[in-house]
Scaffold this motif. Sequence first.
Motif, PDB file in Angstrom:
ATOM      1  N   LEU A   8     -12.612  23.254 -35.730  1.00  0.00           N
ATOM      2  CA  LEU A   8     -12.916  23.114 -37.155  1.00  0.00           C
ATOM      3  C   LEU A   8     -13.301  24.457 -37.759  1.00  0.00           C
ATOM      4  O   LEU A   8     -13.904  25.300 -37.099  1.00  0.00           O
ATOM      5  CB  LEU A   8     -14.069  22.127 -37.361  1.00  0.00           C
ATOM      6  CG  LEU A   8     -13.853  20.702 -36.849  1.00  0.00           C
ATOM      7  CD1 LEU A   8     -15.124  19.881 -37.031  1.00  0.00           C
ATOM      8  CD2 LEU A   8     -12.674  20.051 -37.569  1.00  0.00           C
ATOM      9  N   GLU A   9     -12.966  24.626 -39.031  1.00  0.00           N
ATOM     10  CA  GLU A   9     -13.391  25.803 -39.788  1.00  0.00           C
ATOM     11  C   GLU A   9     -14.759  25.544 -40.403  1.00  0.00           C
ATOM     12  O   GLU A   9     -15.087  24.400 -40.746  1.00  0.00           O
ATOM     13  CB  GLU A   9     -12.392  26.104 -40.907  1.00  0.00           C
ATOM     14  CG  GLU A   9     -11.027  26.544 -40.430  1.00  0.00           C
ATOM     15  CD  GLU A   9     -11.065  27.905 -39.747  1.00  0.00           C
ATOM     16  OE1 GLU A   9     -11.888  28.758 -40.165  1.00  0.00           O
ATOM     17  OE2 GLU A   9     -10.291  28.106 -38.792  1.00  0.00           O
ATOM     18  N   PRO A  10     -15.603  26.566 -40.555  1.00  0.00           N
ATOM     19  CA  PRO A  10     -16.862  26.391 -41.284  1.00  0.00           C
ATOM     20  C   PRO A  10     -16.591  25.939 -42.720  1.00  0.00           C
ATOM     21  O   PRO A  10     -15.536  26.247 -43.295  1.00  0.00           O
ATOM     22  CB  PRO A  10     -17.488  27.794 -41.263  1.00  0.00           C
ATOM     23  CG  PRO A  10     -16.832  28.489 -40.108  1.00  0.00           C
ATOM     24  CD  PRO A  10     -15.441  27.939 -40.033  1.00  0.00           C
ATOM     25  N   LEU A  11     -17.536  25.180 -43.269  1.00  0.00           N
ATOM     26  CA  LEU A  11     -17.383  24.725 -44.654  1.00  0.00           C
ATOM     27  C   LEU A  11     -17.262  25.909 -45.594  1.00  0.00           C
ATOM     28  O   LEU A  11     -18.025  26.867 -45.506  1.00  0.00           O
ATOM     29  CB  LEU A  11     -18.583  23.876 -45.074  1.00  0.00           C
ATOM     30  CG  LEU A  11     -18.812  22.540 -44.359  1.00  0.00           C
ATOM     31  CD1 LEU A  11     -20.005  21.822 -44.991  1.00  0.00           C
ATOM     32  CD2 LEU A  11     -17.568  21.658 -44.402  1.00  0.00           C
ATOM     33  N   ASP A  12     -16.306  25.828 -46.505  1.00  0.00           N
ATOM     34  CA  ASP A  12     -16.105  26.869 -47.523  1.00  0.00           C
ATOM     35  C   ASP A  12     -16.845  26.423 -48.786  1.00  0.00           C
ATOM     36  O   ASP A  12     -16.380  25.554 -49.528  1.00  0.00           O
ATOM     37  CB  ASP A  12     -14.614  27.048 -47.795  1.00  0.00           C
ATOM     38  CG  ASP A  12     -14.348  28.128 -48.832  1.00  0.00           C
ATOM     39  OD1 ASP A  12     -15.253  28.963 -49.068  1.00  0.00           O
ATOM     40  OD2 ASP A  12     -13.253  28.124 -49.411  1.00  0.00           O
ATOM     41  N   ILE A  13     -17.993  27.035 -49.036  1.00  0.00           N
ATOM     42  CA  ILE A  13     -18.849  26.636 -50.144  1.00  0.00           C
ATOM     43  C   ILE A  13     -18.403  27.339 -51.420  1.00  0.00           C
ATOM     44  O   ILE A  13     -18.323  28.572 -51.473  1.00  0.00           O
ATOM     45  CB  ILE A  13     -20.325  26.990 -49.850  1.00  0.00           C
ATOM     46  CG1 ILE A  13     -20.798  26.299 -48.566  1.00  0.00           C
ATOM     47  CG2 ILE A  13     -21.218  26.623 -51.026  1.00  0.00           C
ATOM     48  CD1 ILE A  13     -20.838  24.816 -48.638  1.00  0.00           C
ATOM     49  N   ARG A  14     -18.135  26.540 -52.447  1.00  0.00           N
ATOM     50  CA  ARG A  14     -17.754  27.074 -53.752  1.00  0.00           C
ATOM     51  C   ARG A  14     -18.805  26.674 -54.788  1.00  0.00           C
ATOM     52  O   ARG A  14     -19.908  26.264 -54.438  1.00  0.00           O
ATOM     53  CB  ARG A  14     -16.357  26.573 -54.144  1.00  0.00           C
ATOM     54  CG  ARG A  14     -15.297  26.683 -53.066  1.00  0.00           C
ATOM     55  CD  ARG A  14     -15.100  28.098 -52.559  1.00  0.00           C
ATOM     56  NE  ARG A  14     -14.559  28.974 -53.588  1.00  0.00           N
ATOM     57  CZ  ARG A  14     -14.326  30.262 -53.428  1.00  0.00           C
ATOM     58  NH1 ARG A  14     -14.610  30.840 -52.253  1.00  0.00           N
ATOM     59  NH2 ARG A  14     -13.827  30.984 -54.409  1.00  0.00           N
ATOM     60  N   GLU A  15     -18.437  26.767 -56.100  1.00  0.00           N
ATOM     61  CA  GLU A  15     -19.384  26.439 -57.162  1.00  0.00           C
ATOM     62  C   GLU A  15     -19.943  25.016 -56.973  1.00  0.00           C
ATOM     63  O   GLU A  15     -19.210  24.074 -56.722  1.00  0.00           O
ATOM     64  CB  GLU A  15     -18.712  26.529 -58.538  1.00  0.00           C
ATOM     65  CG  GLU A  15     -18.213  27.905 -58.921  1.00  0.00           C
ATOM     66  CD  GLU A  15     -16.771  28.130 -58.494  1.00  0.00           C
ATOM     67  OE1 GLU A  15     -16.297  27.413 -57.572  1.00  0.00           O
ATOM     68  OE2 GLU A  15     -16.115  29.030 -59.063  1.00  0.00           O
ATOM     69  N   LYS A  16     -21.245  24.881 -57.049  1.00  0.00           N
ATOM     70  CA  LYS A  16     -21.998  23.621 -56.974  1.00  0.00           C
ATOM     71  C   LYS A  16     -22.020  22.969 -55.589  1.00  0.00           C
ATOM     72  O   LYS A  16     -22.800  22.050 -55.341  1.00  0.00           O
ATOM     73  CB  LYS A  16     -21.515  22.592 -58.014  1.00  0.00           C
ATOM     74  CG  LYS A  16     -22.569  21.497 -58.283  1.00  0.00           C
ATOM     75  CD  LYS A  16     -22.084  20.420 -59.212  1.00  0.00           C
ATOM     76  CE  LYS A  16     -23.192  19.401 -59.454  1.00  0.00           C
ATOM     77  NZ  LYS A  16     -23.674  18.774 -58.199  1.00  0.00           N
ATOM     78  N   ASP A  17     -21.207  23.433 -54.654  1.00  0.00           N
ATOM     79  CA  ASP A  17     -21.085  22.741 -53.373  1.00  0.00           C
ATOM     80  C   ASP A  17     -22.375  22.729 -52.565  1.00  0.00           C
ATOM     81  O   ASP A  17     -22.711  21.722 -51.933  1.00  0.00           O
ATOM     82  CB  ASP A  17     -19.971  23.374 -52.536  1.00  0.00           C
ATOM     83  CG  ASP A  17     -18.590  23.025 -53.055  1.00  0.00           C
ATOM     84  OD1 ASP A  17     -18.471  22.052 -53.827  1.00  0.00           O
ATOM     85  OD2 ASP A  17     -17.618  23.714 -52.676  1.00  0.00           O
ATOM     86  N   GLY A  18     -23.088  23.850 -52.557  1.00  0.00           N
ATOM     87  CA  GLY A  18     -24.336  23.891 -51.793  1.00  0.00           C
ATOM     88  C   GLY A  18     -25.331  22.869 -52.308  1.00  0.00           C
ATOM     89  O   GLY A  18     -25.966  22.132 -51.536  1.00  0.00           O
ATOM     90  N   HIS A  19     -25.461  22.819 -53.629  1.00  0.00           N
ATOM     91  CA  HIS A  19     -26.371  21.850 -54.232  1.00  0.00           C
ATOM     92  C   HIS A  19     -25.899  20.433 -53.963  1.00  0.00           C
ATOM     93  O   HIS A  19     -26.697  19.549 -53.618  1.00  0.00           O
ATOM     94  CB  HIS A  19     -26.454  22.113 -55.736  1.00  0.00           C
ATOM     95  CG  HIS A  19     -27.456  21.252 -56.437  1.00  0.00           C
ATOM     96  ND1 HIS A  19     -27.186  20.614 -57.621  1.00  0.00           N
ATOM     97  CD2 HIS A  19     -28.729  20.919 -56.120  1.00  0.00           C
ATOM     98  CE1 HIS A  19     -28.252  19.928 -58.000  1.00  0.00           C
ATOM     99  NE2 HIS A  19     -29.201  20.092 -57.107  1.00  0.00           N
ATOM    100  N   ALA A  20     -24.599  20.184 -54.080  1.00  0.00           N
ATOM    101  CA  ALA A  20     -24.075  18.835 -53.851  1.00  0.00           C
ATOM    102  C   ALA A  20     -24.305  18.377 -52.419  1.00  0.00           C
ATOM    103  O   ALA A  20     -24.501  17.183 -52.162  1.00  0.00           O
ATOM    104  CB  ALA A  20     -22.582  18.797 -54.181  1.00  0.00           C
ATOM    105  N   LEU A  21     -24.299  19.291 -51.480  1.00  0.00           N
ATOM    106  CA  LEU A  21     -24.520  18.925 -50.088  1.00  0.00           C
ATOM    107  C   LEU A  21     -25.945  18.444 -49.833  1.00  0.00           C
ATOM    108  O   LEU A  21     -26.173  17.588 -48.974  1.00  0.00           O
ATOM    109  CB  LEU A  21     -24.213  20.121 -49.174  1.00  0.00           C
ATOM    110  CG  LEU A  21     -22.729  20.358 -48.866  1.00  0.00           C
ATOM    111  CD1 LEU A  21     -22.507  21.762 -48.350  1.00  0.00           C
ATOM    112  CD2 LEU A  21     -22.235  19.326 -47.858  1.00  0.00           C
TER     113      LEU A  21
END
Length: 498
Positions: free
Chosen positions: A182-195
């Motif tokens: 698996l590849e590490p999660l690619d965090i984009r706009e808002k993704d960190g907060h959504a997680l």
Amino acid sequence: MNSHKVFLGKSPLRASDVSAIARDRAELVLDETAVARIRASRALVERFAAESRPVYGLNTGLGASVDTPLSAADMIDFQRRVTHSHSVALGPMLPTDAVRALMVSRISGMAAGGAGVSETVVRGLVAALNAGLHPQIPSWGSIGAADLAPLAHMAKALRGDGMAEIGGKVMPAASALLLAGLEPLDIREKDGHALVVANSLSTGTACLCAEDTKNALDWSLAAVALNYEAFRATTTALDADALAARPAFGQQEIGARLREELKGSGLWQPGAARRLQDPLSYRCVPQVWGALLHALNEATLATEIELTHSGDNPVILPDRDKIVSHGNFDMTAFVLSWERLGQALAHAAAATASRTMKLMSASVSDLPRFLSAKGQHQAGFAVVQKPIAALEAEIRHLANPISLSPMAVSDGIEDQSSMAPRVVAKTAEIVERFRYLVAIELMAAATAVELRGVVDQLGEGPRKSYEAIRILSAPLDEDREVSSDITRIAAVVSLPRP
């Protein structure tokens, strides 16, 4: 991998689905309905970002830092920092089934369409779950106003930082991702907060606890029925007309279940009961277990509302073309249901302990004291009374509420919260202890029907229970260590009743 698949999207998940994925390793599959909702909400987030429209957690700081705008250049880096800055959970690591339940719960919330998260992030979570990659997540540190810290540890590991378990081995998360392909999660706009902005620990573990409580309730009714046989209790407490005269929550269903359980029992014969009225721990089973059943149903409903809807703040509403800040992450209704379930279990535990003690009392049961088959030079069940008393006392302590708001945080902005994960955790601790009380009642009642000489008069349900107990525990003809027997029976009580 388990060949069983659970589909998410068109049909919402149930608590039993979460248990199947978390414990039985069923595969989670996103259907096109879920993917369409994820894409629609993500498109709205990206449009708002392109238009520089203020959105909490997208182009602002978090918590008290909502008054701090983020530049377009910093939006993605900020989201990547969220997973690390919020990784402040402490204490023992969550067990694997709890981690998996947390992951399922967060995926389910994202699939509801209110998170605005990138599709690649959701698919990355699903892939990690199905690959059996489990972030190491400390269990303490959430106050139930979104389980920020535990979810941050999950996200951090899926980005390749921290530790994770795969194939029974704990290793650096980057190595686990590599091993899983698996590849590490690619965090984009808002993704960190959504997680992180969800109550996924509370909801996921509640799904598991609801299943555990159901199993314990079913087995406890089996123990009640076998104890009725041993005590020669009157069946008038189960009379359908009497229960209908004041139809309190759940009592008619419990009465019907016990009547079915006791089908074919000699207790239905005239003169079989030893008393006109039995002690309340026998007579009030429909009322007490009815309240427990009602509390379980309410807690399960509250849990499935959280599981299948979006508590994200802000919530993304593409059908309305708006993004709204709100308070839907507050878990007050959920925790009150779970506090109630814990207290209902405490009532059932007290009755279970009382009935078991009464079987051992010669003056009440007309059986040998402590159910000792060879008289008082043998201890019988005498010393077992001590763990009965200890377990019941601990359950009463755990049933005390913890959900009244803790102290304010985030510079006083977050001044109300529910302690949801701890409410669920202590209820799970109650269920664990209750299993042992049920196991002891089953074991004692199996001995008592032998001493009473009524094994050949047992109803269909009690006979099945008696035979199951005798496979796990031989008759207590001579004093011996019985802790192992009780533990074996308690392990069975944790499973669905056949």
